[in-house]
Scaffold this motif. Structure first.
Motif, short mmCIF file in Angstrom:
data_model
loop_
_atom_site.label_atom_id
_atom_site.label_comp_id
_atom_site.label_asym_id
_atom_site.label_seq_id
_atom_site.Cartn_x
_atom_site.Cartn_y
_atom_site.Cartn_z
N THR B 21 46.57 37.80 -18.03
CA THR B 21 45.16 37.61 -17.71
C THR B 21 44.99 36.68 -16.52
OG1 THR B 21 44.46 38.04 -19.96
CG2 THR B 21 42.93 36.82 -18.58
N CYS B 22 44.06 37.03 -15.68
CA CYS B 22 43.73 36.24 -14.50
C CYS B 22 42.26 35.85 -14.57
CB CYS B 22 43.99 37.07 -13.25
SG CYS B 22 43.58 36.25 -11.69
N SER B 23 41.98 34.60 -14.35
CA SER B 23 40.60 34.11 -14.35
C SER B 23 40.11 33.98 -12.91
CB SER B 23 40.53 32.76 -15.06
OG SER B 23 39.26 32.18 -14.92
N HIS B 24 38.94 34.51 -12.65
CA HIS B 24 38.33 34.41 -11.30
C HIS B 24 36.83 34.22 -11.47
CE1 HIS B 24 38.43 38.73 -12.27
NE2 HIS B 24 39.74 38.65 -12.19
N ASN B 25 36.46 33.01 -11.88
CA ASN B 25 35.07 32.72 -12.26
C ASN B 25 34.07 32.89 -11.13
OD1 ASN B 25 35.56 32.08 -15.01
ND2 ASN B 25 36.36 30.10 -14.40
N ASN B 26 34.50 32.68 -9.89
CA ASN B 26 33.53 32.74 -8.79
C ASN B 26 33.62 34.06 -8.02
OD1 ASN B 26 36.02 32.14 -7.70
ND2 ASN B 26 35.22 30.78 -6.12
N ILE B 27 34.00 35.10 -8.72
CA ILE B 27 34.08 36.41 -8.08
C ILE B 27 32.70 36.84 -7.63
CG2 ILE B 27 33.81 37.71 -10.23
CD1 ILE B 27 35.95 39.66 -9.06
N ALA B 28 32.62 37.46 -6.47
CA ALA B 28 31.35 37.89 -5.91
C ALA B 28 31.16 39.40 -6.12
CB ALA B 28 31.27 37.56 -4.43
N THR B 29 29.95 39.84 -5.90
CA THR B 29 29.56 41.21 -6.22
C THR B 29 30.46 42.25 -5.55
OG1 THR B 29 27.26 40.53 -6.43
CG2 THR B 29 27.67 42.88 -6.11
N ASN B 30 30.85 42.02 -4.33
CA ASN B 30 31.61 43.04 -3.59
C ASN B 30 33.13 42.85 -3.65
OD1 ASN B 30 29.24 44.31 -2.71
ND2 ASN B 30 29.04 42.86 -1.01
N ASP B 31 33.58 41.88 -4.44
CA ASP B 31 35.01 41.59 -4.49
C ASP B 31 35.76 42.62 -5.34
OD1 ASP B 31 34.72 37.94 -4.65
OD2 ASP B 31 34.52 39.37 -2.98
N TYR B 32 36.97 42.95 -4.92
CA TYR B 32 37.88 43.77 -5.71
C TYR B 32 38.98 42.87 -6.26
CZ TYR B 32 35.69 47.79 -3.54
OH TYR B 32 34.79 48.74 -3.14
N ILE B 33 39.66 43.36 -7.29
CA ILE B 33 40.76 42.63 -7.91
C ILE B 33 42.02 43.45 -7.71
CG2 ILE B 33 41.68 41.69 -10.04
CD1 ILE B 33 38.43 41.92 -10.78
N THR B 34 43.03 42.80 -7.16
CA THR B 34 44.27 43.49 -6.86
C THR B 34 45.44 42.72 -7.45
OG1 THR B 34 43.29 44.11 -4.72
CG2 THR B 34 45.64 44.51 -4.99
N TRP B 35 46.39 43.43 -7.98
CA TRP B 35 47.59 42.82 -8.55
C TRP B 35 48.82 43.27 -7.77
CZ3 TRP B 35 48.18 39.57 -12.90
CH2 TRP B 35 46.99 39.24 -13.58
N TYR B 36 49.72 42.28 -7.58
CA TYR B 36 50.98 42.53 -6.89
C TYR B 36 52.13 42.09 -7.78
CZ TYR B 36 48.29 43.18 -2.59
OH TYR B 36 47.41 43.64 -1.64
N GLN B 37 53.28 42.68 -7.53
CA GLN B 37 54.51 42.38 -8.26
C GLN B 37 55.56 41.96 -7.23
OE1 GLN B 37 56.84 45.88 -9.41
NE2 GLN B 37 57.00 45.05 -11.47
N GLN B 38 56.31 40.90 -7.56
CA GLN B 38 57.35 40.46 -6.64
C GLN B 38 58.66 40.24 -7.37
OE1 GLN B 38 56.84 36.67 -4.62
NE2 GLN B 38 58.10 37.36 -2.89
N PHE B 39 59.68 40.95 -6.93
CA PHE B 39 61.03 40.74 -7.43
C PHE B 39 61.73 39.70 -6.57
CE2 PHE B 39 60.67 43.96 -10.47
CZ PHE B 39 60.16 45.11 -9.90
N PRO B 40 62.75 39.06 -7.11
CA PRO B 40 63.48 38.05 -6.32
C PRO B 40 64.01 38.63 -5.01
CG PRO B 40 64.12 37.93 -8.62
CD PRO B 40 63.25 39.15 -8.49
N SER B 41 63.88 37.85 -3.97
CA SER B 41 64.39 38.20 -2.63
C SER B 41 63.68 39.40 -2.01
CB SER B 41 65.89 38.48 -2.68
OG SER B 41 66.59 37.35 -3.17
N GLN B 42 62.51 39.75 -2.52
CA GLN B 42 61.73 40.83 -1.93
C GLN B 42 60.30 40.37 -1.69
OE1 GLN B 42 61.87 44.57 -3.99
NE2 GLN B 42 64.02 44.32 -4.58
N GLY B 43 59.61 41.08 -0.80
CA GLY B 43 58.19 40.83 -0.64
C GLY B 43 57.40 41.43 -1.79
N PRO B 44 56.20 40.91 -2.05
CA PRO B 44 55.36 41.49 -3.11
C PRO B 44 55.03 42.95 -2.81
CG PRO B 44 54.52 39.36 -2.41
CD PRO B 44 55.57 39.75 -1.42
N ARG B 45 54.76 43.68 -3.87
CA ARG B 45 54.32 45.06 -3.68
C ARG B 45 53.10 45.32 -4.54
NH1 ARG B 45 58.19 49.40 -6.82
NH2 ARG B 45 57.89 48.58 -8.91
N PHE B 46 52.22 46.15 -4.04
CA PHE B 46 50.98 46.49 -4.71
C PHE B 46 51.25 47.21 -6.03
CE2 PHE B 46 46.68 47.93 -5.11
CZ PHE B 46 46.74 49.24 -5.53
#
Lengths: 114, 109
Positions: B21-46
């Motif tokens: 769970t992620c808390s984002h109390n000040n999210i605005a009307t037009n905001d989207y929520i995106t999650w990324y995953q990162q393995f060791p020694s790699q860049g995050p991926r969508f």
């Protein structure tokens, strides 16, 4: 995978020397980003670009400069490297239309400043 | 900028469902929520992105309640290869993406 190439992949340099990291993309995306990642700090935004010659500061821009003279290349320069700039640097790109245009990251450059 | 808060770490066993769970109390009307995953020694991926209610893809589900002040990433039947750091990001459409510290998920055999 998005066409992003970071060079070099590894670099060791001495304190006080200039260093330039390169990010090259083949996706023709408008937005490009430089992040650094350190243990306990997650990813921190250094600078980003929203077009050729258009750049802006991120969270931790002190000691860094960037340039973008072509759509495909975004350069990060450490004018005088310090040990605190030892980190893993990630470049990311985005098409920039927000929804359905997530960030795509390169494989990172590990920089060690001795 | 929309600030997010996530648990620093979680442990799970193979085959279990994991909810982060992620808390984002000040999210605005037009905001989207995106999650990324990162393995060791790699860049995050969508992984997944959503605006409200529920979104599902081949990797995960994203649940967003009506007030949108939080979101939950659900990973069904995790395996050892799901061990990674997961980041929640609120996309304000400003293109200045600020990541939090993420949640380190460790999947145990």
């Amino acid at each position: 995978d998005a066409g992003i190439t970071q060079s070099p992949r590894h670099k060791v340099t001495e304190t006080g020397t200039p260093v330039t990291l390169r990010c090259h993309q083949t996706e023709n995306h408008r937005y490009m980003y430089w992040y650094r990642q350190d243990p306990g700090h997650g990813l921190r935004l250094i600078h980003y670009s929203y077009g050729v010659k258009d750049t802006d500061k991120g969270e931790v821009s002190d000691g860094y400069s960037v340039s973008r003279s072509k759509t495909e290349d975004f350069l990060l320069t450490l004018e005088s490297a310090t040990s605190s700039q030892t980190s893993v640097y990630f470049c990311a790109i985005s098409a920039g239309s927000s929804y359905n245009s997530p960030l795509h990251f390169g494989n990172g450059t590990r920089l060690t400043v001795t | 900028l929309a600030k997010t808060t996530q648990p620093i770490s979680m442990d799970s066993y193979e085959g279990q469902e994991v909810n982060i769970t992620c808390s984002h109390n000040n999210i605005a009307t037009n905001d989207y929520i995106t999650w990324y995953q990162q393995f060791p020694s790699q860049g995050p991926r969508f992984i997944i992105q959503g605006y409200k209610t529920k979104v599902t893809n081949e990797v995960a589900s994203l649940f967003i309640p009506a007030d949108r002040k939080s979101s939950t990433l659900s990973l069904p039947r995790v395996s050892l290869s799901d061990t990674a750091v997961y980041y929640c990001l609120v996309d304000r459409g400003t293109y200045k993406y600020i990541f939090g510290t993420g949640t380190r998920l460790k999947v145990l055999a």
